[in-house]
Write a protein that holds these residues in place. Sequence first.
Motif, mmCIF file in Angstrom:
data_model
loop_
_atom_site.group_PDB
_atom_site.id
_atom_site.type_symbol
_atom_site.label_atom_id
_atom_site.label_comp_id
_atom_site.label_asym_id
_atom_site.label_seq_id
_atom_site.Cartn_x
_atom_site.Cartn_y
_atom_site.Cartn_z
ATOM 1 N N ASN A 90 84.233 39.787 37.673
ATOM 2 C CA ASN A 90 84.665 41.188 37.537
ATOM 3 C C ASN A 90 83.661 41.959 36.698
ATOM 4 O O ASN A 90 82.860 41.381 35.981
ATOM 5 C CB ASN A 90 86.022 41.256 36.820
ATOM 6 C CG ASN A 90 87.079 40.498 37.560
ATOM 7 O OD1 ASN A 90 87.356 40.812 38.711
ATOM 8 N ND2 ASN A 90 87.664 39.475 36.919
ATOM 9 N N HIS A 106 82.134 47.702 45.279
ATOM 10 C CA HIS A 106 83.509 48.067 44.917
ATOM 11 C C HIS A 106 83.529 49.594 44.864
ATOM 12 O O HIS A 106 83.027 50.184 43.914
ATOM 13 C CB HIS A 106 83.866 47.462 43.561
ATOM 14 C CG HIS A 106 85.243 47.772 43.076
ATOM 15 N ND1 HIS A 106 86.131 46.802 42.724
ATOM 16 C CD2 HIS A 106 85.906 48.946 42.909
ATOM 17 C CE1 HIS A 106 87.280 47.365 42.344
ATOM 18 N NE2 HIS A 106 87.139 48.669 42.454
ATOM 19 N N ASN A 138 86.076 44.423 41.000
ATOM 20 C CA ASN A 138 86.440 43.035 41.256
ATOM 21 C C ASN A 138 85.563 42.539 42.384
ATOM 22 O O ASN A 138 85.454 43.193 43.414
ATOM 23 C CB ASN A 138 87.909 42.940 41.660
ATOM 24 C CG ASN A 138 88.766 43.821 40.767
ATOM 25 O OD1 ASN A 138 89.112 44.937 41.141
ATOM 26 N ND2 ASN A 138 89.061 43.359 39.565
ATOM 27 N N ASN A 173 84.460 38.538 42.846
ATOM 28 C CA ASN A 173 84.568 37.144 43.287
ATOM 29 C C ASN A 173 83.417 36.823 44.246
ATOM 30 O O ASN A 173 83.640 36.486 45.407
ATOM 31 C CB ASN A 173 85.904 36.878 44.000
ATOM 32 C CG ASN A 173 87.072 37.179 43.096
ATOM 33 O OD1 ASN A 173 86.865 37.660 41.983
ATOM 34 N ND2 ASN A 173 88.286 36.908 43.537
ATOM 35 N N GLU A 215 88.171 33.297 46.847
ATOM 36 C CA GLU A 215 89.187 34.158 47.473
ATOM 37 C C GLU A 215 88.769 35.616 47.361
ATOM 38 O O GLU A 215 87.959 35.978 46.510
ATOM 39 C CB GLU A 215 90.532 33.942 46.804
ATOM 40 C CG GLU A 215 90.493 34.290 45.315
ATOM 41 C CD GLU A 215 91.779 33.868 44.624
ATOM 42 O OE1 GLU A 215 92.380 34.709 43.943
ATOM 43 O OE2 GLU A 215 92.164 32.688 44.779
ATOM 44 N N LYS A 216 89.338 36.456 48.227
ATOM 45 C CA LYS A 216 88.977 37.870 48.245
ATOM 46 C C LYS A 216 89.447 38.515 46.947
ATOM 47 O O LYS A 216 90.498 38.148 46.426
ATOM 48 C CB LYS A 216 89.659 38.567 49.424
ATOM 49 C CG LYS A 216 88.946 38.336 50.737
ATOM 50 C CD LYS A 216 89.257 39.438 51.707
ATOM 51 C CE LYS A 216 88.049 39.759 52.547
ATOM 52 N NZ LYS A 216 88.263 40.833 53.486
ATOM 53 N N PRO A 217 88.681 39.480 46.480
ATOM 54 C CA PRO A 217 89.120 40.126 45.234
ATOM 55 C C PRO A 217 90.346 40.996 45.499
ATOM 56 O O PRO A 217 90.496 41.551 46.589
ATOM 57 C CB PRO A 217 87.918 40.968 44.828
ATOM 58 C CG PRO A 217 87.172 41.203 46.071
ATOM 59 C CD PRO A 217 87.426 40.041 46.984
ATOM 60 N N ASN A 218 91.188 41.098 44.523
ATOM 61 C CA ASN A 218 92.381 41.914 44.648
ATOM 62 C C ASN A 218 92.022 43.316 44.191
ATOM 63 O O ASN A 218 92.162 43.658 43.026
ATOM 64 C CB ASN A 218 93.482 41.299 43.781
ATOM 65 C CG ASN A 218 94.722 42.160 43.792
ATOM 66 O OD1 ASN A 218 94.885 43.002 44.679
ATOM 67 N ND2 ASN A 218 95.595 41.955 42.805
ATOM 68 N N ARG A 219 91.476 44.135 45.096
ATOM 69 C CA ARG A 219 91.015 45.465 44.704
ATOM 70 C C ARG A 219 92.122 46.481 44.963
ATOM 71 O O ARG A 219 92.898 46.315 45.904
ATOM 72 C CB ARG A 219 89.787 45.853 45.528
ATOM 73 C CG ARG A 219 88.588 45.003 45.160
ATOM 74 C CD ARG A 219 87.356 45.437 45.872
ATOM 75 N NE ARG A 219 86.209 44.597 45.471
ATOM 76 C CZ ARG A 219 85.128 44.447 46.203
ATOM 77 N NH1 ARG A 219 85.014 45.058 47.358
ATOM 78 N NH2 ARG A 219 84.146 43.677 45.761
ATOM 79 N N ASP A 274 93.914 49.741 46.582
ATOM 80 C CA ASP A 274 93.674 50.202 47.946
ATOM 81 C C ASP A 274 92.872 51.490 47.995
ATOM 82 O O ASP A 274 92.708 52.103 49.025
ATOM 83 C CB ASP A 274 94.991 50.364 48.718
ATOM 84 C CG ASP A 274 96.035 51.012 47.841
ATOM 85 O OD1 ASP A 274 95.643 51.428 46.725
ATOM 86 O OD2 ASP A 274 97.201 51.093 48.238
#
Length: 2039
Positions: free
Chosen positions: A1782, A1821, A1830, A1832, A1977-1981, A1983
């Motif tokens: 991050n 991002h 974020n 990853n 895993e995909k970043p939790n960005r 929306d």
Amino acid sequence: MMSLMVHLKSVANLRGKGDRIAKVTFRGLSFYSHVAANCEEVAHFNETFRWPIASSLDGGEMLEVQVYNYSKVFTNRLVGTFCMVLQKVAEEGQLELTDTLLDDNNTSINTSVTIEIRYQSMDGTVGMWRNGELLDVPDDRDGVFSFETESLLSGQSHGSGASAGRSLQGSIATFRKAARGVSSVMKLGKIKSSKDDPRKGDEPAVLDMVDLDRRAMRLAGMLEPDAISLASVTAVTTNISNKRSKPDIKMEPSSGRPVDYQINVTIVEARQLIGLNMDPVVCVEIGEEKKYTSMKESTNCPYYNEYFVFDFHVPPDVMFDKIIKLSVIHSKNLLRSGTLVGTFKMDVGTVYSQPEHQFYHKWAILSDPDDITAGCKGYLKCDIAVVGKGDNIKTPHKANETDEDDIEGNLLLPEGFPAERQWARFYVKIHRAEGLPKMNTNIMANVKKALIGENRDLVDPYVQVHFSGQRGKTSVQKSSYEPIWNEQVIFTELFPPLCKRMKVQIRDSDKVNDVAIGTHFIDLRKISNDGDKGFLPTLGPAWVNMYGSTRQYTLMDEHQDLNDGLGEGVSFRARLLLSIAVEILDTTSPEIISSTDVQVESVSNISESATGKMEEFFLFGAFLEATMIDRKIGDKSTTFEITIGNYGNQIDGTSKPSLSKKKKKDGESEEEENELIQNSSDEEAEEEGDLVSVSSTPLMRPVITDRNYFHLPYFEKKPCVYIRSWWQDQRRRFYNSNIMDKIADKLEEGLNDVQEIIKTEKAFPERRLRGVLEELSIGCSRFVNLANKDINQAGRTKLDRERLKSCMREMDNMGQQAKQMRTQVKKNIVKEKLKLVQNFLQRLRFLADEPQHSIPDVFVWMMSNNKRIAYARIPSKDILYSVMDEETGKDCGKVKAVFLKLPGKKGFGQAGWTVQAKLELYLWLGLNKHKKEFLSGLPNGFEEVKVAKAGPSLHSTPPVSLVYDMKQVFQLRAHMYQARSLFAADNSGLSDPFARVFFSTHSQVTEILSETLCPTWDQLLVFDNVELFGEASELRDDPPIIVVEIYDQDTVGKAEFIGRTFAKPTIKMCDEHYGPPRFPPQLEYYQIYRGNCTAGELLAAFELLQIPFDGEEIRRALIAVHNFAVPQIKIGQGGTADLPPLEGPTDSERGPIVPVPLGIRPVLSRYRIEVLFWGLRDLKRINLAQVDRPRVDIECAGRGVQSALIQNYKKNPNFSTLVKWFEVDLPENELLHPPLNIRVVDCRAFGRNTLVGSHAVTCLRRFIYCAPDKSSNNWGSAAKLMNGYMVLTNGGTQPRFSPSVSSRTFSHSTGDIIVNLEPEPAVRKMDTFVKLDATSDAVVKVDMIEEESDKEKKKKKKKKKGVEEEEEPDESLLDWWSKYFASIETLKETLRAQEEAQAEAEEREDLEIAIEAAGSRTKDKFKKSSKDKRKGHALDGAEIRTTKAKVDELLVYNKELETEYGNFEDWLHTFNLYRGKAGDDDEHAQDDDRIVGRFKGSLCMYKLPLSEEITRDAGFDPNMGMFQSIPHNDPINVLVRVYVVRATDLHPADINGKADPYIVIKLGKTEVKDKENYISKQLNPVFGKSFDIEATFPMKSMLTVSVYDWDLVGTDDLIGETKIDLENRFYSKYRATCGISSSYSVHGYNVWRDPLKPSQILAKLCKEGKIDPPQYGPGGKVKVAKRIFIGPTVMEDENGLKKQTEEHLALTVLNHWEEVPRVGCRLVPEHVETRPLLNPDKPGIEQGRIEMWVDMFPMDMPAPGPAIDISPRKPKSFELRVIIWNTDDVILEDDAFLTGEKMSDIYVRGWLKGQQEDRQDTDVHYHSLTGEGNFNWRFVFPFDYLMAEEKIVISKKESMFSWDETEYKIPPRLTLQVWDADHFSADDFLGAIELDLNRFPRGAKTSKQCSIDMIRNEQALPAISIFKQKRVKGWWPFVARDENDEMELTGKVEAELHLVTAEEAEKSPVGLGRNEPDPLEKPNRPDTTFLWFLSPLKAIRYLVCNRYKWLIIKIVSALLLLVMLGLFLYSMPGYLVKKLLGA
């Protein structure tokens, strides 16, 4: 004891009122009375003067009393003189009388004097007659006067009683020379006023020769040794002169000649460059040449490590003024020049004046010249070295630079400069110029004059100023010889500047090209002072004089260089009025101009008087002799011209100063005139006005002296010249300079004496040094007194005041230090103190050089045919007169031998060495009002001849010639004994020398000796009837000099000049006895010079004997001259003593040649000289034929021996008979030993012998044999040669260079010494070897592993943080390189320790001096503090030690092995054979080209008979003489194994500034080329190779290791080569065949290399040294020659099994072999040597260095094992995986589209090797509103890494066109950057962090804890290494610099670093980004992070739903309202109508 007393009572009938003073003179000694103040008619003196006298009073002697009007400021004016003959006093013993005085014109005046005279024998209480020296005792009123012996000689008198308290008033005697003999009687003629002045202090007594010798005799007997410093004795003999000054012997101008220089610059890296995301390039610019590094992308700390070499061939002055400019440029490419980040400038001179001529690994501070308010723009780390010819550069070892990069502590600045330099303005004000020459032809001018009718000055001048690489110029003043500019040139530069000189040049503006008229350099160090009481650079307003070529204008001026400031100017060109000021800028103030461009502004005019009052000066010169005129000009009439400025210049002076200047009538000069008129008699004043200058001598035809030279017949008539000139009166500057110069001259003379005493090994050099220091301290205090007087004077500038203050401070300080040192001088430290005193001398010379000129120098030109032929330049300060003796110039009023030379470049080389003419010239320059003194220094006995002119006032005009009526006739005897080390002038490498002796107008030649460089002429040359003019006594003290020139006779053409030297004869007057101590004279060595180089030495003696005359004859002559009878003249005792007889020529063969008489030639003894003939090597072809049957002839002093003939040189170049001897008679005095000549001849068919080459051994002392001292228990007392060379009586002894224990004595010679070798923490030592200072039964512990402390520094560094315990190194991981790097660390540590120790010692000495000055109170304190300090040191050492790993080491020598072991000449010497003419380059640098081969052998000489003890020894072989136990010289087969480790700093060979090096090894005919393994584009290649070659000594024994540069096309170029003589190494007893390692092991990295085991080697050494074999005892002991050594006895084999062995014990003994008595010496250890690479095309300049070593194994021994593997370490492959999780707090750069919110589209970029090579980016991002991102995302960086060097290795092609890949090594730095993505414009850089994978801060646990301090205080925080940790995770800050260059936090990144090896990476692979395998895993960005133009609907939904929902609702409802309102308004009227009308 007799004395004469004069009681001076009073002087009556004086005119006027004033202060009076009287001076009484007898026998040339004067005393002054006190000053009688304010007396009118009568002056009462009432003083008694006493003269102690040695010889009884003679009736003809005179007493003289002179009365003066005393004046504090001006010269005392003579009232009158009283003279009487002391006949009556001699008869009666007492006399009282009153008599009138006579004035200048010998007419009597009213004033009378009353005196009483007594002559009686006294008991010595009054006068002191001491050691035969006539001392002038000051009169002291108590009648008692005490002396202190020491000070007596240095001329300082201590009064006792009342007189001690009195001031200078009259009570101090002026020590004047005692004039003796006939002369003092005859000074009757016109009585000359003397230049003494009562305010004079005590000037040191100048001793008479006779007294000197008597004194020397007494010295030996009576006095205790330390009471009298020998100072006076030796000083006086060197230059007794008071009428003559010393000639300068070096003839050739050295400055203008071009020399080779090489400047090496390494740009290592840059740090902290200001600017965002830059692509920096470094430009190195020296003078006009520029070179660039490669470009590094996107980094603020680029690493280059690029090496540049600049070659120059220019004169030194030009070189040192060149500016080195380092600039960093951002984003330069082919199309644009890029923008400048910052620059750094310094001149080459600053680098050259550094120790070792270099800066190593220093940081240059970059500043921006266009923005001086900005501050530092970054740092650049570089090495700069300037290599001149013959300099060798000691570079610290370049293995692994892991120094902590302390930038502030290692700035690129000389010692003592502040780290923060400030900006300053340098104002150079140019006011006006005078006396310019014409710079145009007259033709144009005449045309103009004809057309327009105006006459214009033919020069258009402007001034150009150069400073630190910039130049500024004034406007052009059209056609003016006296231009006025009044402009100032302003430079802005950092202060203090790193540029030493400022160049000011007047140029003539011309349509075609501008030329320089004159140049002046201003040395900033001389016009400023950086001390705490110092001052900024300041100068003037003052005139500077410019010199250059002659003034007549020619279109092509052959001496134009001189006008540019190269070489010595030969004529005055102009003078320029300028001033300099410096102002330090306050860069914070707003109105400052921030650029550094040069500005030019106008300034106001300055007043006429600002530079001092105009005064009339008078210059007088008399030509006493003109000889040695070169024969080219000898047949034409010749004249001499003297000029000062443009005055006196008749041919090309042109612009005369305007008359208004001469006769200004403003108030000030009016008074001055009146003063003059009062001071001089009236007639004199009337006639001053029309005195015309006479500046040249009448034309005269030279007369022939001999084949080469002519002379002018100036016999009794000597022509004179005089010139009046007007200058500003700035004499004070000269005076102060003169005082300091005189102190310096005296000091230099004293130091030369001390060195001479040391060199000739005479007794007590320390006493002479004490005397020198005493003189120095007295001189210094004298300066302070004298210089203090002139505080306010017209025209004094700020510099004058400041300089005076600082000079006085310096001199005072120096005087104190000298006093201090005087007490510390002890015999054993004379040499060290001598060095310190030499620093004083340099300091004095520096201070004495006055930067502000006033009067220009005087030029003497010889003219023939109205052309200027040759000149001499005499500084005006040297001939300036002052009433104070100390201030007078050293040549003022003295006769000086002046040699004229050719001007400019003509004077280089051959032409410059021949003398054009030798003048005996008398010069005097002073104020016109002092004019009456101008003849006072001439040799007496002349009449003046004036210009015939009407008027009675003839006496005041200067004479045009002098006629001498006194003539002395002498016989000169020149005893020419021999010369040595002469210059080789013939092609054979020898010369056919003869000497030509010149004295006055006579010359004679010795015989010619053919083919020798060391001729022994043994010839006496007698010059009869040499006539010298002047008084006998003066000639006695001051004979003219003798010039001896040595020539080489050639069969064809004229003889060739070899060199020249000067000598002064010893003089015997006819009334002196010819006998000891002065006669017969001793032979002395005189240095022969050829130009500025030495060309040998001459051993000779010269005596000048007066031929007696008949007394009556003299008397008649006198009566004829003086026209009155002298009552009685005596010629002194023994007037007619004849000359000592000459021995006739006894030697019938030599014909009429008279040999040097017996008393003078040296006493001979019988010596035997044994010669060891070993062999001849490398003989070159002679006349195209090879040498086949050579023979060596040895010759010494006419005797000699021939070697056996070598039958076939090709097959075996060694001699069959080894030792031969011959006997010869040599002088007892070793210093007079003649040289021994070695000549090699080739014996060809039919009895023809051809000379191959020759060598002269000039110093035989080192081959003298001293018998061993049997009685002493000294171990190292075997037979040895004088300075430590061995003669092998049973193996010989300890050489001087090994740091061994040869001189320690042991109390019991029987006891056994135990040497324990358990490794234990020894104290740090500077030598690696043990020193035993114990008695024989002590146990001495020796640290076995040498200097265990300082291994692998890097580990120590990691330890500092105390992270984890050090693990024992794993044996299997260690290789040879581990050993090498550990050793290099040790080398660095030892060097550092040595430096520290040296610094500490110096500091201690300074402190001691300071403490002694402060008194002893503080001593204890100091001792305590230094103890504490030492304790501190020891503790540090202990801490370090614990962290070191045990790695066996070898020795790394940073020089050749030969220098460490005295060229391995312990018994076999190598003599180079020379042939061909010597080169004339400086100091014969070309000698290498003349070497035609080498003779190997040795010599041993001893006095006969020899004691029997030696020959009685067992096993003594009489055939070998002193050369016992020498190996046989039969051919031997050897396996040579050469290991080449690496090369450093190679000279680039290709255009790209790199080279592709490979190795070539030659031995005899064998050549090994390693061409296919060349290393591409490397200047520091690591070769790591070994080569085996078989060789047969002696046929091939010279090993050549060369480094060549590989080229794709064309031949390969040689970069450099080094040569090693293997034979000397092979046979040396230091056992250089195979180095002995520090420990014994049979496997692993430290395997034993030698085929013989240590025990076998030890047994062999014991056998050869004839001592008992080693006895191994129980408990790990071994006994060798009564010494017991202790060591381990167990060792492990490959399988780890332990077994018993004696090898460790034997090795212990070998490592300490130097402690074994009699045969011990230090054996060569396992080592790596560093050898310089040289290229024959660039002689003397190092082309790089090579690290290597050689092993040799005789083939008749068991074969050695395989060579050790030293191939370069292969880098290890790693993979670095970086996961970017991050980011946080990233600054928001963009405004949102539509809404204008702040946001950023963040992505992270990272790379390891370089932005181009392997950069990787994360995805973006988008729309981060908080700075959070974020990701990853995984980066994967594979790389190759060298653990030992901590560098990443990259191989890549340099460009598209490269043939092959180039290897680069870069530090492992991971760069992470955060960026803001833009779609249409370039992305914006936001911040970055760079992590050094070896040392980087640990990441923070959370984002909050992460701050900018992690970067700022990086040094203080604990650091970690990824190579240790393997896996790290945390938060790190991103930083960037804002507009003010401040670091700011621009974001934080959470990352994880994971390091895996290549094998691990293969086993567990990972994907890039978020790919397989092992995907993240995909970043939790949120929306919100998307791209609007990819999904427009989503964007609208986002806009509508999220952000503007309420706004939209409000707008809609408002719209609805509006619509309703509109509808309402629209329909309202209709409804109203309807309503109203009721429709």
